[in-house]
Enzyme design. Structure first.
Site, PDB file in Angstrom:
ATOM      1  N   ASP A  82      38.768  36.525  41.374  1.00  0.00           N
ATOM      2  CA  ASP A  82      39.919  37.096  40.892  1.00  0.00           C
ATOM      3  C   ASP A  82      40.998  37.371  42.230  1.00  0.00           C
ATOM      4  O   ASP A  82      40.738  38.264  43.010  1.00  0.00           O
ATOM      5  CB  ASP A  82      39.457  38.486  40.438  1.00  0.00           C
ATOM      6  CG  ASP A  82      40.620  39.370  39.902  1.00  0.00           C
ATOM      7  OD1 ASP A  82      41.869  38.741  39.882  1.00  0.00           O
ATOM      8  OD2 ASP A  82      40.343  40.557  39.855  1.00  0.00           O
ATOM      9  N   ASP A  91      47.711  36.437  40.061  1.00  0.00           N
ATOM     10  CA  ASP A  91      46.689  37.179  39.415  1.00  0.00           C
ATOM     11  C   ASP A  91      45.743  36.080  38.569  1.00  0.00           C
ATOM     12  O   ASP A  91      45.951  35.901  37.485  1.00  0.00           O
ATOM     13  CB  ASP A  91      46.727  38.496  38.963  1.00  0.00           C
ATOM     14  CG  ASP A  91      45.593  39.210  38.428  1.00  0.00           C
ATOM     15  OD1 ASP A  91      44.671  38.831  39.060  1.00  0.00           O
ATOM     16  OD2 ASP A  91      45.697  39.895  37.659  1.00  0.00           O
TER      17      ASP A  91
END
Length: 535
Positions: A277, A77
Site C-alpha cells: 500500500d 495510493d
C-alpha cells in the site's frame, strides 16, 4: 579487397543503430515527489508552503483538473480506488494539514455533476472521513489527459492530510462498499481511452533520501530493479471471495545481523495476508512482532510523534527481511536506515530527545486487531513492484536504488500472466480478513507515552526469535549499470545466494568507441595490404 571490407564495416556501423530502433512503448510515466517538509501546496494551488508543518513523507503527483486546468497535488495510493480532491473550504484546518490545494467545480466549463453528496469514505484513524459529490471532468497527469473521469470533490474532510489518486481495483471503490455499484476508475479509463494497453502499472519510490519516485502506467522498467522479478498471486477477500486489494501472501520475517546471522520472527509454515500500500507511510506489523523489533531498535513512544528511535540507528548494517509466497518465494531486504526517518518539531527544527540526542521516527507501527497488515512506504522503497490488475498478479524484486538508466517495457494485454516475471509463486494462500483502511499518509500508532529522556540503547544482535542461522551477508544497496547487475539476495530460509542480471540497455544512435575500433581495423588492413602483399 581490404578497401571493400573497410567500406562494408563502416556501412554496417552506420546502419546497425538504425536497425535496433524500436517503436516507443505505449506507457504513461509520471514523476512522483516526496513531501519531506510539506512542499505540497496548502489551499492555494499556486502557492507552495514550506512552513512549520510536521513531516508527512507521502508521495504525491501533480495533476490538472477541469477546463481551464486547475493544478492540484494528490497522493498516489495503491490501497484505494477513488480519485478525490479537496473542494473549496472542505478541509478542516484544525484536524488536517490540508495539503495539495483545492479544486473549484464552479470554475470548470467541462465538469458534470453525477451524484451530489453520494461520496463517502472513512478510515481507522479516529474521527477521519471524507464526504462529497461525484463529478466527471478532464484529468491530466504525466502529459496525457483522461477525459470525463469519474471522481469526487470533497465538501467535508477531517483528519486526512491530502486528496487521493486511488489506483486500485474498482471493487474497492467507495461506491462498491457503500452501494454495491462500481464505475470505471482512472486505471480502467486509461485502457478504455487507449492510453495504455492493459490495467497494469509499476512503482519505484527509490530510497529515503530521494525526493522523487516514478509510477509507470502500462509498463515496467527493468533498470529499476535487481535480480529477478517474481510474480505473486493477488489474494481474495475472505468474506466476498473477490479481489479487492493488493494483498499477497507474506510468509516470513527475519532480521539479518552482519555478525550473528539471521533470526526469524516467524515459524515454519507462517502465512498472512499483507497489502502493498503506497498510501501508508509506515509499515504495520502484528503486535508481537512489532514489540520485538521496537525493543530491538530501542524505540520509545511519544504522544505527539508516535514511536521514536535514536537517529544513529541508520548506521546499523543489518536488514529486516520480508519473505513472500512460501519458502521458494522472493525476499525483500530493508536496511534499518530506511526505517529511521528524520522528523521536525512544530517549529520546523530537527526533533530531539530531552537530552539533546537526535530523534527519528521508527518506520514500523503495530496493527490493531482486525485491521489489515499494510506494507507501506518504509517497505516499498526497498522493492520494485509491478501491479497487474488484469492478470491479478503482483511482480516484486529488490529495488535498484538511485538508478539513473531506464529500460521501459510495455505490458501487453491478454497474456494471462505478468510479462517480465521469471517465475510465478502460487503455492501459499492467505485470504484477506482485514477490512479497515488507514487514513492516507498515516499509520496507526499504538499506545503512546511521553518521550522523556533519550531512548535506551538498541539491542542489536539480541533480538528474540524462532530460530537463528548464521550466514554470510552482503549489502542490498547498489545502483544499476548499463552492462549488468550483480546482487546478493536471501531466501526465506536465510541462505544467501548470488544472482546476476544483464540490463537490456538501449543501443545509442552513435557509439564513438565502436566506430574508432572499426576505423583502426581498416587502417591496419590497408597497411597490411601495402607492406605484406605477396610478390
Amino acid at each position: 579487397m581490404a578497401v571493400f571490407l573497410c567500406k562494408a564495416l563502416l556501412l554496417w556501423s552506420a546502419l546497425e543503430p538504425i536497425a535496433a530502433t524500436a517503436e516507443a512503448p505505449r506507457v504513461v510515466q509520471m514523476q512522483m515527489s516526496r513531501n519531506k517538509r510539506s512542499a505540497l501546496q496548502k489551499r492555494d494551488p499556486f502557492t507552495v508552503t514550506l512552513g512549520n508543518v510536521d513531516t508527512v513523507g507521502l508521495y504525491y503527483v501533480n495533476a490538472s483538473v477541469g477546463t481551464p486546468p486547475q493544478i492540484i497535488q494528490l497522493q498516489i495510493d495503491t490501497g484505494s480506488s477513488d480519485v478525490w480532491m479537496f473542494g473549496p473550504n472542505s478541509c478542516e484546518a484544525n484536524t488536517s494539514q490540508c495539503l495539495g490545494g483545492e479544486f473549484d467545480p464552479s470554475k470548470s466549463s467541462t465538469l458534470q455533476e453525477v451524484a451530489k453528496d453520494a461520496f463517502s469514505i472513512s478510515y481507522v484513524t479516529p474521527n477521519s472521513g471524507v464526504t462529497g459529490d461525484y463529478v466527471t471532468d478532464n484529468f491530466g497527469i504525466g502529459g496525457v489527459t483522461v477525459k470525463n473521469l469519474t471522481m469526487a470533490v470533497a465538501t467535508q474532510a477531517a483528519y486526512v492530510p491530502t486528496g487521493i489518486m486511488g489506483i486500485g481495483f474498482d471493487t474497492d471503490e467507495s461506491s462498491a462498499t457503500n452501494n454495491g455499484v462500481t464505475y470505471p476508475n482512472i486505471v480502467d479509463e486509461m485502457v478504455n481511452q487507449k492510453l495504455i494497453n492493459t490495467r497494469a502499472y509499476s512503482l519505484w519510490l527509490d530510497d529515503l533520501e530521494a525526493d522523487t519516485g516514478t509510477v509507470l502506467f502500462g509498463g515496467y522498467d527493468s533498470d529499476k530493479y535487481t535480480g529477478d522479478l517474481v510474480a505473486l498471486e493477488i489474494q481474495p477477500d475472505a468474506q466476498s471471495g473477490n479481489i479487492t486489494s493488493m494483498t499477497v501472501v507474506w510468509s516470513s520475517l527475519s532480521v539479518t545481523d552482519p555478525n550473528s546471522g539471521t533470526t526469524f520472527l516467524t515459524s515454519d509454515g507462517f502465512a498472512a495476508p499483507a497489502v502493498l500500500d503506497s498510501g501508508t507511510t509506515l509499515t504495520t506489523l502484528p503486535q508481537d512482532m512489532y514489540d520485538s523489533l521496537a525493543e530491538f531498535a530501542g524505540a520509545v513512544n511519544s504522544d505527539t510523534y508516535g514511536a521514536l528511535v535514536q537517529c544513529n540507528l541508520s548506521a546499523y548494517q543489518g536488514t529486516l527481511d520480508y519473505g513472500f509466497g512460501g519458502s521458494d518465494g522472493p525476499t525483500i531486504s530493508v536496511a534499518f536506515s530506511e526505517l529511521t526517518i528524520p522528523k521536525v518539531d512544530e517549529q520546523g527544527n530537527p526533533l530531539k530527545f530531552d537530552d539533546g540526542t537526535p530523534a527519528c521516527q521508527f518506520g514500523l507501527s503495530p496493527s490493531a486487531e482486525g485491521n489489515p497488515i499494510l506494507f507501506g512506504d518504509t517497505f516499498l522503497r526497498s522493492a520494485y513492484v509491478v501491479y497487474d490488475l488484469d492478470a491479478q498478479q503482483i511482480g516484486i524484486a529488490p529495488t535498484a536504488f538511485n538508478s539513473t538508466s531506464s529500460n521501459v517495457k510495455e505490458i501487453s494485454s491478454g497474456t494471462g500472466s505478468l510479462p517480465g516475471a521469471s517465475s510465478i509463486v502460487s503455492g501459499a494462500t492467505a485470504k484477506q480478513t482485514g477490512s479497515a483502511s488507514i487514513a492516507p499518509g498515516l499509520a496507526n500508532p499504538g499506545p503512546a507515552t511521553a518521550v522523556g529522556t533519550a531512548a535506551p540503547k538498541p539491542s542489536f544482535g539480541a533480538i528474540s526469535g524462532v530460530r537463528t542461522t548464521t550466514i554470510a551477508t552482503a549489502t542490498h544497496r547498489g545502483s544499476s549499470t548499463a552492462t549488468g547487475r550483480n546482487t546478493a539476495t536471501a531466501t526465506s530460509q536465510g541462505v544467501a545466494t548470488a544472482s546476476s542480471k544483464s540490463a537490456a540497455a538501449t543501443i545509442p544512435a552513435f557509439e564513438p568507441r565502436g566506430t574508432f575500433v572499426i576505423v583502426m581495423s581498416c587502417l591496419m588492413m590497408l597497411l597490411g595490404s601495402i607492406f605484406f602483399t605477396p610478390s
